[in-house]
Design a protein around this motif. Structure first.
Motif, PDB file in Angstrom:
ATOM      1  N   ALA A   1       0.676  -1.089   0.008  1.00 50.18           N
ATOM      2  CA  ALA A   1      -0.178   0.070  -0.006  1.00 50.18           C
ATOM      3  C   ALA A   1       0.875   1.225   0.008  1.00 50.18           C
ATOM      4  CB  ALA A   1      -0.962   0.191   1.258  1.00 50.18           C
ATOM      5  N   THR A   2       2.186   1.061   0.343  1.00 50.27           N
ATOM      6  CA  THR A   2       3.011   2.366   0.652  1.00 50.27           C
ATOM      7  C   THR A   2       3.893   2.680  -0.530  1.00 50.27           C
ATOM      8  OG1 THR A   2       4.490   1.353   2.201  1.00 50.27           O
ATOM      9  CG2 THR A   2       2.770   2.464   2.918  1.00 50.27           C
ATOM     10  N   SER A   3       4.125   1.403  -1.629  1.00 56.59           N
ATOM     11  CA  SER A   3       4.995   1.564  -2.513  1.00 56.59           C
ATOM     12  C   SER A   3       4.582   2.515  -3.711  1.00 56.59           C
ATOM     13  CB  SER A   3       5.367   0.024  -3.177  1.00 56.59           C
ATOM     14  OG  SER A   3       6.159   0.232  -4.052  1.00 56.59           O
ATOM     15  N   GLY A   4       5.460   3.278  -4.205  1.00 60.21           N
ATOM     16  CA  GLY A   4       5.151   4.019  -5.348  1.00 60.21           C
ATOM     17  C   GLY A   4       4.981   3.183  -6.752  1.00 60.21           C
ATOM     18  N   LEU A   5       5.474   1.726  -6.728  1.00 60.25           N
ATOM     19  CA  LEU A   5       5.253   1.209  -8.111  1.00 60.25           C
ATOM     20  C   LEU A   5       4.049   0.439  -7.800  1.00 60.25           C
ATOM     21  CD1 LEU A   5       8.978  -0.631  -7.843  1.00 60.25           C
ATOM     22  CD2 LEU A   5       8.320   1.534  -9.086  1.00 60.25           C
ATOM     23  N   MET A   6       3.105   0.456  -7.158  1.00 60.31           N
ATOM     24  CA  MET A   6       1.978  -0.072  -7.207  1.00 60.31           C
ATOM     25  C   MET A   6       0.784   0.791  -6.864  1.00 60.31           C
ATOM     26  SD  MET A   6       2.788  -3.931  -5.706  1.00 60.31           S
ATOM     27  CE  MET A   6       4.198  -3.149  -4.417  1.00 60.31           C
TER      28      MET A   6
ATOM     29  N   ALA B   1      -2.341   1.203  -4.613  1.00 60.89           N
ATOM     30  CA  ALA B   1      -3.191   0.345  -3.600  1.00 60.89           C
ATOM     31  C   ALA B   1      -4.681   0.285  -3.995  1.00 60.89           C
ATOM     32  CB  ALA B   1      -2.783   1.099  -2.337  1.00 60.89           C
ATOM     33  N   SER B   2      -5.146  -0.930  -3.468  1.00 55.78           N
ATOM     34  CA  SER B   2      -6.714  -1.106  -3.705  1.00 55.78           C
ATOM     35  C   SER B   2      -7.604  -0.562  -2.609  1.00 55.78           C
ATOM     36  CB  SER B   2      -6.881  -2.567  -3.808  1.00 55.78           C
ATOM     37  OG  SER B   2      -6.553  -3.030  -2.567  1.00 55.78           O
ATOM     38  N   GLY B   3      -8.678  -0.294  -2.799  1.00 56.86           N
ATOM     39  CA  GLY B   3      -9.445   0.115  -1.433  1.00 56.86           C
ATOM     40  C   GLY B   3      -9.246  -0.694  -0.131  1.00 56.86           C
ATOM     41  N   GLN B   4      -8.869  -1.934  -0.118  1.00 55.85           N
ATOM     42  CA  GLN B   4      -8.850  -2.716   0.779  1.00 55.85           C
ATOM     43  C   GLN B   4      -7.388  -2.431   1.662  1.00 55.85           C
ATOM     44  OE1 GLN B   4      -9.130  -7.061   0.137  1.00 55.85           O
ATOM     45  NE2 GLN B   4      -8.815  -7.274   2.329  1.00 55.85           N
ATOM     46  N   ASP B   5      -6.488  -2.192   0.721  1.00 51.72           N
ATOM     47  CA  ASP B   5      -5.236  -1.970   1.014  1.00 51.72           C
ATOM     48  C   ASP B   5      -5.095  -0.453   1.825  1.00 51.72           C
ATOM     49  OD1 ASP B   5      -3.907  -4.202   0.225  1.00 51.72           O
ATOM     50  OD2 ASP B   5      -3.402  -3.395  -1.642  1.00 51.72           O
ATOM     51  N   ARG B   6      -5.894   0.396   1.312  1.00 51.57           N
ATOM     52  CA  ARG B   6      -6.173   1.654   2.107  1.00 51.57           C
ATOM     53  C   ARG B   6      -6.532   1.667   3.279  1.00 51.57           C
ATOM     54  NH1 ARG B   6      -7.094   3.426  -3.376  1.00 51.57           N
ATOM     55  NH2 ARG B   6      -9.465   3.282  -2.828  1.00 51.57           N
ATOM     56  N   ARG B   7      -7.708   0.920   3.448  1.00 55.59           N
ATOM     57  CA  ARG B   7      -8.460   0.633   4.608  1.00 55.59           C
ATOM     58  C   ARG B   7      -7.506  -0.019   5.602  1.00 55.59           C
ATOM     59  NH1 ARG B   7     -12.781  -0.132   1.171  1.00 55.59           N
ATOM     60  NH2 ARG B   7     -12.490  -2.513   0.836  1.00 55.59           N
ATOM     61  N   THR B   8      -6.860  -1.068   5.247  1.00 55.21           N
ATOM     62  CA  THR B   8      -5.772  -1.808   6.224  1.00 55.21           C
ATOM     63  C   THR B   8      -4.726  -0.733   6.731  1.00 55.21           C
ATOM     64  OG1 THR B   8      -5.955  -3.620   4.858  1.00 55.21           O
ATOM     65  CG2 THR B   8      -4.073  -3.555   6.214  1.00 55.21           C
ATOM     66  N   VAL B   9      -4.271   0.095   5.742  1.00 57.06           N
ATOM     67  CA  VAL B   9      -3.405   1.213   6.486  1.00 57.06           C
ATOM     68  C   VAL B   9      -3.882   2.012   7.287  1.00 57.06           C
ATOM     69  CG1 VAL B   9      -1.884   3.415   5.688  1.00 57.06           C
ATOM     70  CG2 VAL B   9      -2.052   0.902   4.305  1.00 57.06           C
ATOM     71  N   GLU B  10      -5.317   2.522   7.066  1.00 58.24           N
ATOM     72  CA  GLU B  10      -5.910   3.292   7.987  1.00 58.24           C
ATOM     73  C   GLU B  10      -6.162   2.781   9.314  1.00 58.24           C
ATOM     74  OE1 GLU B  10      -9.873   4.325   5.874  1.00 58.24           O
ATOM     75  OE2 GLU B  10      -8.747   5.717   4.726  1.00 58.24           O
ATOM     76  N   ARG B  11      -6.376   1.262   9.425  1.00 59.12           N
ATOM     77  CA  ARG B  11      -6.683   0.645  10.604  1.00 59.12           C
ATOM     78  C   ARG B  11      -5.562   0.682  11.402  1.00 59.12           C
ATOM     79  NH1 ARG B  11      -5.595  -4.398  11.761  1.00 59.12           N
ATOM     80  NH2 ARG B  11      -5.235  -5.062   9.320  1.00 59.12           N
ATOM     81  N   LEU B  12      -4.500   0.276  10.604  1.00 60.46           N
ATOM     82  CA  LEU B  12      -3.072   0.075  11.415  1.00 60.46           C
ATOM     83  C   LEU B  12      -2.645   1.457  12.023  1.00 60.46           C
ATOM     84  CD1 LEU B  12      -1.127  -2.095   8.916  1.00 60.46           C
ATOM     85  CD2 LEU B  12      -2.064  -2.615  10.978  1.00 60.46           C
ATOM     86  N   GLU B  13      -2.896   2.682  11.204  1.00 61.91           N
ATOM     87  CA  GLU B  13      -2.458   3.968  11.673  1.00 61.91           C
ATOM     88  C   GLU B  13      -3.409   4.283  12.911  1.00 61.91           C
ATOM     89  OE1 GLU B  13      -1.012   6.279   7.654  1.00 61.91           O
ATOM     90  OE2 GLU B  13      -2.970   6.542   8.413  1.00 61.91           O
ATOM     91  N   GLU B  14      -4.777   3.878  12.938  1.00 63.85           N
ATOM     92  CA  GLU B  14      -5.714   4.239  13.971  1.00 63.85           C
ATOM     93  C   GLU B  14      -5.232   3.449  15.267  1.00 63.85           C
ATOM     94  OE1 GLU B  14      -8.746   6.312  15.768  1.00 63.85           O
ATOM     95  OE2 GLU B  14      -7.564   6.639  13.920  1.00 63.85           O
ATOM     96  N   ARG B  15      -4.694   2.180  15.103  1.00 63.90           N
ATOM     97  CA  ARG B  15      -4.253   1.490  16.187  1.00 63.90           C
ATOM     98  C   ARG B  15      -3.000   2.005  16.579  1.00 63.90           C
ATOM     99  NH1 ARG B  15      -3.769  -4.916  15.409  1.00 63.90           N
ATOM    100  NH2 ARG B  15      -2.074  -4.377  14.126  1.00 63.90           N
ATOM    101  N   SER B  16      -2.392   2.640  15.911  1.00 64.65           N
ATOM    102  CA  SER B  16      -0.782   3.050  16.339  1.00 64.65           C
ATOM    103  C   SER B  16      -1.191   4.142  17.011  1.00 64.65           C
ATOM    104  CB  SER B  16      -0.071   3.326  15.109  1.00 64.65           C
ATOM    105  OG  SER B  16       1.168   4.047  15.476  1.00 64.65           O
ATOM    106  N   ARG B  17      -2.138   5.001  16.594  1.00 62.46           N
ATOM    107  CA  ARG B  17      -2.148   6.584  17.536  1.00 62.46           C
ATOM    108  C   ARG B  17      -2.726   6.065  18.933  1.00 62.46           C
ATOM    109  NH1 ARG B  17      -4.249   8.105  12.076  1.00 62.46           N
ATOM    110  NH2 ARG B  17      -2.758   9.800  11.296  1.00 62.46           N
ATOM    111  N   GLY B  18      -3.423   5.116  18.794  1.00 61.17           N
ATOM    112  CA  GLY B  18      -3.987   4.518  20.283  1.00 61.17           C
ATOM    113  C   GLY B  18      -2.941   4.065  21.250  1.00 61.17           C
TER     114      GLY B  18
END
Length: 318
Positions: A163-168, A170-187
């Motif tokens: 999801a973070t590579s500039g060569l690909m 990202a799908s909607g599921q990948d973006r939601r995964t990143v958002e979920r991981l960021e939210e958990r990290s902020r917690g």
């Protein structure tokens, strides 16, 4: 010796006994905590070897199945960490000689025996993430590193890298995964990982609402409303107070996370400044004669981070 002096002496002996019991109990608790820390630190080499073998196997499978970029694994005994990362590769874009630095995952043990799992994204001059690092999870000790946990962290690391590579793209599921991981990290970073809607608070709200509805229906159908009316009011009152408590808890969590986001913005601004300096340096080097380019190598890149997680202390890696 008078009776008054005897009473004072007995009171003094009782107070001393109470103090001794408190100290003795806390001393035993300290001994248990010391042994727990020792066993967690002593068991790290075993868990580190297990992590290394699992990550190495993942790297071998990725090398044969997904050859666009290799995975590398490293165990650092002095810092008590195991790392897996993608290699770096050229990234076509606006800047010349742009290099995308590989995403990585670091599993590290702190001085108390706890284990922190951190994710770092792909980054380049053309593409940078809002959060420069994520706390995937924090565990009390090596005993928490079960097979299910290892599979989960490997899966999220590969998704995060994609999801973070500039060569690909990202799908909607990948973006939601990143958002979920960021939210958990902020917690974790704001010390509010458990300050959301607790399961028991959610259960109290649901049960209170159902009980209120059931009592209200019974009040309407029983004929003698005076029998159920007080209980309906009490249940509704308790449900309302629980809702108020949850709202206050949510506000405190939002305030704490707002501070974390502000810190992220400051860290990102400093990172952007360093990237811009590197961009300017690359531009100047492109204008130099070729013989001077060989004589002036790029300075090495140092990666450092400092993470504070809840009440468990600090995890540092350089």
């Amino acid at each position: 010796m008078t009776a008054h002096e005897d009473a004072l002496k007995d009171d003094e002996a009782k107070e001393r006994a109470r103090v001794a019991n408190v100290v003795r109990g806390e001393w035993h608790a300290s001994e248990r905590a010391l042994r727990k820390r020792f066993y967690r630190r002593a068991s790290w080499p075993i868990v580190a070897d297990k992590l290394r073998r699992r990550l190495q196997h993942a790297a071998e499978v990725a090398r044969s199945e997904h050859p666009w970029e290799h995975l590398y694994v490293r165990t650092d005994d002095p810092s008590r960490s195991v790392s897996i990362w993608f290699g770096k590769h050229p990234l076509p874009g606006v800047a010349e000689e742009d290099i995308e630095v590989g995403a990585s995952m670091v599993i590290s043990q702190d001085s108390r025996g706890g284990i922190a799992v951190l994710l770092f994204p792909f980054e380049s001059l053309n593409l940078r993430q809002r959060k420069p690092k994520l706390i995937w999870g924090y565990f009390d000790g090596p005993e928490c590193m079960c097979e299910k946990t290892i599979l989960g962290m490997v899966r999220d690391f590969l998704r995060y890298g994609r999801a973070t590579s500039g060569l690909m793209a990202a799908s909607g599921q990948d973006r939601r995964t990143v958002e979920r991981l960021e939210e958990r990290s902020r917690g974790f970073e704001s010390k509010t990982a458990l300050a959301g809607l607790h399961p028991w608070a959610l259960g109290a709200l649901v049960l209170g609402s159902l009980a209120t509805l059931a009592l209200f229906i019974a009040w309407l159908t029983a004929g003698d409303g005076d029998k159920f009316e007080p209980w309906t009011g009490i249940v509704a009152l308790l449900t309302g107070w629980t809702s108020v408590w949850v709202q206050r808890l949510g506000r405190s969590r939002d305030e704490a996370r707002a501070r974390v986001i502000a810190a992220e913005d400051a860290e990102r601004a400093e990172r952007d400044r360093r990237f811009e300096s590197k961009r300017e340096m690359l531009t100047e080097r492109s204008k130099m004669p070729k013989d001077r380019k060989r004589d002036e190598p790029l300075p090495p890149h140092f990666l450092s981070y400092k993470v504070t997680i809840g009440q468990h202390g600090q995890v540092r890696q350089q």
